[in-house]
Design a protein around this motif. Sequence first.
Motif, PDB file in Angstrom:
ATOM      1  N   PHE A 200      -2.554   6.397 -13.478  1.00 48.88           N
ATOM      2  CA  PHE A 200      -2.079   5.554 -12.385  1.00 48.88           C
ATOM      3  C   PHE A 200      -0.638   5.911 -12.066  1.00 48.88           C
ATOM      4  CE2 PHE A 200      -4.903   1.618 -13.343  1.00 48.88           C
ATOM      5  CZ  PHE A 200      -6.016   2.411 -13.203  1.00 48.88           C
ATOM      6  N   PRO A 201      -0.157   5.511 -10.883  1.00 51.01           N
ATOM      7  CA  PRO A 201       1.292   5.543 -10.716  1.00 51.01           C
ATOM      8  C   PRO A 201       1.881   4.597 -11.768  1.00 51.01           C
ATOM      9  CG  PRO A 201       0.202   5.171  -8.619  1.00 51.01           C
ATOM     10  CD  PRO A 201      -0.854   5.088  -9.671  1.00 51.01           C
TER      11      PRO A 201
ATOM     12  N   GLU B 282       3.914   2.368 -12.132  1.00 48.66           N
ATOM     13  CA  GLU B 282       4.137   0.947 -11.888  1.00 48.66           C
ATOM     14  C   GLU B 282       2.858   0.130 -12.059  1.00 48.66           C
ATOM     15  OE1 GLU B 282       5.590   0.724  -7.963  1.00 48.66           O
ATOM     16  OE2 GLU B 282       3.889   1.733  -7.082  1.00 48.66           O
ATOM     17  N   TYR B 283       1.710   0.787 -12.040  1.00 56.68           N
ATOM     18  CA  TYR B 283       0.459   0.061 -12.215  1.00 56.68           C
ATOM     19  C   TYR B 283      -0.064   0.129 -13.657  1.00 56.68           C
ATOM     20  CZ  TYR B 283      -0.019  -0.765  -7.246  1.00 56.68           C
ATOM     21  OH  TYR B 283       0.176  -1.207  -5.962  1.00 56.68           O
TER      22      TYR B 283
ATOM     23  N   GLU C  50       0.823  -1.369 -16.159  1.00 57.77           N
ATOM     24  CA  GLU C  50       0.719  -2.672 -16.804  1.00 57.77           C
ATOM     25  C   GLU C  50      -0.658  -3.287 -16.602  1.00 57.77           C
ATOM     26  OE1 GLU C  50       2.762  -5.846 -14.853  1.00 57.77           O
ATOM     27  OE2 GLU C  50       3.335  -4.559 -13.176  1.00 57.77           O
ATOM     28  N   PHE C  51      -1.365  -2.856 -15.580  1.00 55.41           N
ATOM     29  CA  PHE C  51      -2.695  -3.406 -15.339  1.00 55.41           C
ATOM     30  C   PHE C  51      -3.772  -2.568 -16.003  1.00 55.41           C
ATOM     31  CE2 PHE C  51      -0.214  -4.797 -11.659  1.00 55.41           C
ATOM     32  CZ  PHE C  51      -0.393  -6.166 -11.774  1.00 55.41           C
TER      33      PHE C  51
ATOM     34  N   ILE D  68       9.642  -9.740 -13.096  1.00 54.71           N
ATOM     35  CA  ILE D  68       8.450 -10.543 -12.861  1.00 54.71           C
ATOM     36  C   ILE D  68       8.824 -12.008 -12.680  1.00 54.71           C
ATOM     37  CG2 ILE D  68       6.274 -11.298 -13.850  1.00 54.71           C
ATOM     38  CD1 ILE D  68       6.482  -8.577 -15.509  1.00 54.71           C
TER      39      ILE D  68
END
Lengths: 178, 222
Positions: B22-23, B25-26, B28-29, B57
Amino acid sequence: MFKKPFPHPQKSKLKSSAQRAIRQRIATEFPLLAPHLDFIIPKKSQLDVLKLPDRISLYSLDGQVLFFQHFDDQLIPHLRIVHQYPDCFPIIQTDRGATRFILKGAHLMCPGLTSAGAKMVDGLEKGAVVGVKGEGKENACLVGIMKMTSEEIARINDGVGVEACHYLGDHLWKYVGE
Amino acid sequence: MSADAPTESQAKSITYCGVCSFPPEYCEFGTSAAKCRDWLQKNHPELVAAVYNPGAIIVESSSYFPYHEHILISILFPPEAVEAAMSNLSVDAKEKAVKAEEAASKRAEKEAAKAEREAAKKASSRVILKRVERTKRKHVIVVSGLEAFGLDLKKVAKDFGKKFACGSSVTKNPSGGEEIVVQGDLSDDILEFIEENYSVVPVDNIDQVEDKKKKKSEAGPA
């Protein structure tokens, strides 16, 4: 669309006339992308078409899927393309809470587009191809098709707003051609 | 195309995470947030601050609703009450943030455990090259257990066929699994080939066995 794994598709070369037609369609559907088209699909290149079940075809160049299409509907860009040319597609933003579900393949519901933290682009038509990014993120995580107009999403605020076609981590994202 | 077309590609170059693709920044998901972070730290330390900005956040989630409420409250209540409500609110936001963090760390733990289990399974699963006699002095090799290492059997079978110029196919075995049947007495060559081309399979995990007419020793595997 690519939530489930798909069998290894059969690759065939696209006729040059068909390739020209595709270029033409991309240029008309995404006018902003037109100037970059020569870099995405160089003139002399040979596109491959990969046929998947359920009448989905992927258009790939050198093993990298660039666009895909269901039957003869709109051409939908691969997320990589959206990441590379973010200014060429309408990008809407969804709130933080919805991002998690998008990455699991859920359709984007209206409240995720109207709450604080979401940003809608006005004047989008039903059926338009949009990129969706999460709140506080820079890159898109979903490519979808608008199921309502922008105005309807704000007014009705219920049900599916954007149909998920291709999201980060789905099987198209994971697919690597040889 | 048009006259003002750029002469160079203006594609944005995006760094994708080496772990989950993923990029960053994603990440975390994703399913491997902790690993992703390590990777980023190692390979693109300059991005870490931007992606994992601590506190970002909390600011995000608390900056919208409380603001409106604040206005509402100031209309409805005298200043003291407002202050009390505000302090409550910030506590709420803090609690929420703490909870979210806890949930995230729990998720990360679970995923780490899952990854560990999978690794253990991989380490313990074995690949068996079984030499089966077909007619007199003719043999086929049955390769089973490759799927545990995440290999696509069909592709591997094709590779075997290409490499050894022989028939090679994926067949179902009686116990419901799938295995590769290679036509030819090639047990040693296949072992070597796997060693060279499929680094995911540890050599120690490959067993070569001979299928005797009486199948006594070979009851377990496959």
